[in-house]
Motif scaffolding. Sequence first.
Motif, PDB file in Angstrom:
ATOM      1  N   ASP A   1       0.806  -1.228   0.000  1.00  0.00           N
ATOM      2  CA  ASP A   1       0.000   0.000   0.000  1.00  0.00           C
ATOM      3  C   ASP A   1       0.841   1.280   0.000  1.00  0.00           C
ATOM      4  O   ASP A   1       0.293   2.373  -0.012  1.00  0.00           O
ATOM      5  CB  ASP A   1      -1.049   0.025   1.122  1.00  0.00           C
ATOM      6  CG  ASP A   1      -0.567  -0.533   2.429  1.00  0.00           C
ATOM      7  OD1 ASP A   1      -1.381  -1.095   3.166  1.00  0.00           O
ATOM      8  OD2 ASP A   1       0.643  -0.427   2.704  1.00  0.00           O
ATOM      9  N   PHE A   2       2.161   1.160  -0.004  1.00  0.00           N
ATOM     10  CA  PHE A   2       2.997   2.364  -0.043  1.00  0.00           C
ATOM     11  C   PHE A   2       4.327   2.014  -0.696  1.00  0.00           C
ATOM     12  O   PHE A   2       4.987   1.059  -0.277  1.00  0.00           O
ATOM     13  CB  PHE A   2       3.210   2.852   1.402  1.00  0.00           C
ATOM     14  CG  PHE A   2       3.963   4.137   1.557  1.00  0.00           C
ATOM     15  CD1 PHE A   2       3.982   5.111   0.569  1.00  0.00           C
ATOM     16  CD2 PHE A   2       4.667   4.387   2.738  1.00  0.00           C
ATOM     17  CE1 PHE A   2       4.672   6.308   0.738  1.00  0.00           C
ATOM     18  CE2 PHE A   2       5.355   5.580   2.926  1.00  0.00           C
ATOM     19  CZ  PHE A   2       5.363   6.536   1.912  1.00  0.00           C
TER      20      PHE A   2
ATOM     21  N   SER B   1      -5.107   1.852  -7.218  1.00  0.00           N
ATOM     22  CA  SER B   1      -5.964   2.640  -6.313  1.00  0.00           C
ATOM     23  C   SER B   1      -5.707   2.323  -4.828  1.00  0.00           C
ATOM     24  O   SER B   1      -6.020   3.127  -3.958  1.00  0.00           O
ATOM     25  CB  SER B   1      -7.436   2.416  -6.646  1.00  0.00           C
ATOM     26  OG  SER B   1      -7.706   1.042  -6.628  1.00  0.00           O
TER      27      SER B   1
ATOM     28  N   THR C   1      -2.703   1.800  -3.626  1.00  0.00           N
ATOM     29  CA  THR C   1      -1.266   2.033  -3.362  1.00  0.00           C
ATOM     30  C   THR C   1      -0.912   3.515  -3.497  1.00  0.00           C
ATOM     31  O   THR C   1      -1.533   4.230  -4.271  1.00  0.00           O
ATOM     32  CB  THR C   1      -0.420   1.215  -4.379  1.00  0.00           C
ATOM     33  OG1 THR C   1      -0.860  -0.126  -4.334  1.00  0.00           O
ATOM     34  CG2 THR C   1       1.052   1.256  -4.052  1.00  0.00           C
ATOM     35  N   ASN C   2       0.054   3.950  -2.734  1.00  0.00           N
ATOM     36  CA  ASN C   2       0.598   5.311  -2.850  1.00  0.00           C
ATOM     37  C   ASN C   2       2.045   5.203  -3.308  1.00  0.00           C
ATOM     38  O   ASN C   2       2.788   4.363  -2.802  1.00  0.00           O
ATOM     39  CB  ASN C   2       0.632   6.001  -1.479  1.00  0.00           C
ATOM     40  CG  ASN C   2      -0.750   6.128  -0.886  1.00  0.00           C
ATOM     41  OD1 ASN C   2      -1.470   7.067  -1.179  1.00  0.00           O
ATOM     42  ND2 ASN C   2      -1.137   5.156  -0.062  1.00  0.00           N
TER      43      ASN C   2
ATOM     44  N   TRP D   1       5.304   7.611  -3.393  1.00  0.00           N
ATOM     45  CA  TRP D   1       5.925   8.882  -3.017  1.00  0.00           C
ATOM     46  C   TRP D   1       7.407   8.807  -3.388  1.00  0.00           C
ATOM     47  O   TRP D   1       8.097   7.844  -3.031  1.00  0.00           O
ATOM     48  CB  TRP D   1       5.795   9.146  -1.506  1.00  0.00           C
ATOM     49  CG  TRP D   1       4.394   9.473  -1.045  1.00  0.00           C
ATOM     50  CD1 TRP D   1       3.242   9.442  -1.788  1.00  0.00           C
ATOM     51  CD2 TRP D   1       3.994   9.871   0.275  1.00  0.00           C
ATOM     52  NE1 TRP D   1       2.160   9.796  -1.014  1.00  0.00           N
ATOM     53  CE2 TRP D   1       2.590  10.070   0.255  1.00  0.00           C
ATOM     54  CE3 TRP D   1       4.676  10.074   1.472  1.00  0.00           C
ATOM     55  CZ2 TRP D   1       1.872  10.463   1.387  1.00  0.00           C
ATOM     56  CZ3 TRP D   1       3.969  10.466   2.603  1.00  0.00           C
ATOM     57  CH2 TRP D   1       2.575  10.658   2.556  1.00  0.00           C
TER      58      TRP D   1
ATOM     59  N   ALA E   1       1.286   9.510  -8.769  1.00  0.00           N
ATOM     60  CA  ALA E   1       2.350   9.492  -7.750  1.00  0.00           C
ATOM     61  C   ALA E   1       2.626  10.928  -7.307  1.00  0.00           C
ATOM     62  O   ALA E   1       2.106  11.872  -7.904  1.00  0.00           O
ATOM     63  CB  ALA E   1       3.605   8.857  -8.331  1.00  0.00           C
TER      64      ALA E   1
ATOM     65  N   SER F   1       4.059   9.464   6.278  1.00  0.00           N
ATOM     66  CA  SER F   1       3.545   8.362   5.458  1.00  0.00           C
ATOM     67  C   SER F   1       2.045   8.563   5.241  1.00  0.00           C
ATOM     68  O   SER F   1       1.409   9.297   6.004  1.00  0.00           O
ATOM     69  CB  SER F   1       3.779   7.014   6.153  1.00  0.00           C
ATOM     70  OG  SER F   1       3.033   6.952   7.347  1.00  0.00           O
ATOM     71  N   PRO F   2       1.475   7.907   4.223  1.00  0.00           N
ATOM     72  CA  PRO F   2       0.023   7.982   4.068  1.00  0.00           C
ATOM     73  C   PRO F   2      -0.658   7.266   5.248  1.00  0.00           C
ATOM     74  O   PRO F   2      -0.039   6.410   5.896  1.00  0.00           O
ATOM     75  CB  PRO F   2      -0.244   7.225   2.764  1.00  0.00           C
ATOM     76  CG  PRO F   2       1.081   7.093   2.095  1.00  0.00           C
ATOM     77  CD  PRO F   2       2.109   7.101   3.177  1.00  0.00           C
TER      78      PRO F   2
END
Length: 417
Positions: free
Chosen positions: A297-298, A325, A327-328, A330, A355, A369-370
Amino acid sequence: MDGKEGLDRQKAMELLVKYGEALGAERLVNTNNVCGGVSGASPFVRKFAAKVRNMDAVFSEFNLDSGEGVKILPVKAFTCSLIQGMDPAHWQIQGVAPDAYEFNMRKEWFYARIGIHLMNTCAPYLVGNIPVKGEHCAWMESSAVVLCNSVFGARTNTEGCESTGAAMLTGKIPYWGYHLPENRLGTHLLEVEFEVKTVMDWGLLGYYVGEIVQERIPVLNGIRHFPSFSSLKHFGAAAASSGGVEMFHIVGITPEANSLEEAFGKRTPADILKFGEVERQETYYKLISSAMNRNVDFVVLGCPHYSIEQLWQTCQLLKDKYVHSNTNLWIFTPKAIKDIADRNGYTEIISKAGAILMTDTCPALGHVSPKGVKVVATDSVKQAHYLPAVMGFQTWFGSQEDCIRAAISGQWRGELK
Ligand code: F3S
């Protein structure tokens, strides 16, 4: 120390003298290259700042170890700021509290007033601070210190908030440790039997050797492929994470190791190590030992901060694709590099893919972090080392390509090739 140049200089000199005496330094040495600053990530610092409402007092307390709240005059040495606790353009999505943001901006204003250049990165060498061979520096960030000593041939120990604060005001630092030529010789010989080519393999090699030698100096022999600068950046950061490596030599490549004899001087290696396929595999499985769930997820890229070349590579992999959708993605870089990425259209490619290109901070140091993240993927050994412990994330480690594929599919499919 007599106070003729101001109370701040006096406090700074008192601190440097105490520090030097504790370490057995016989004298100070001039420096005109300091990279450091106060961390805003610590709630303790912010609590103090909220109470005193005066940045001179904050600097006195945390950089000069003085409760007197002395007035801070402009710095004497060339100084750049280290990575900070947030990206001022993305602090809300990074989950940063408003009081932390407010402190960050006050701190920036104060830094600018006293002449600290706001590079805000752990990779000052990417944005113009490249020390010359033999130059005495006072740098703080471990991944930059190891490059400073090993790749640039400049000289620094891993300094702290206090010693960099005192060094920037006086242009002095105690002459000990890696400032002395005799302390820069190799201690351990590492015969590299595996053909190390990729950035990922350089990261594994660094993690392997750092864990064994700890804070001593490895000499790598047998490197057949000339490493890219990105590879050396990842190697150093990895060795400084699993151990406390502040200097390494690569025979025929780094500036103080034109030969094995030069790298060791008259020293006999304390140990002879090897890095082959077995050691590479063991290191890889150790690094991913916190990860079980393949739903990522990140995804974190840019540790140490990404260069413009690494951003370009990222864009080639991301172009016309979309981040999953769940996952993030950065990506972290210095602000000055982001300005180039903006002009080149890279930032647009990154944001069109869903991104975010961030500056000034990173997850392991800034604790950003998200929300709700449990499983991370990264191409950085350093983040893979710290994130499970610092943030409690399951963490996958792989190549830049593996990570971007995970961001797009939401699934980790990376492996050791
Ligand atoms: Fe830099 Fe943060 Fe990595 S400070 S070296 S991006 S852990």
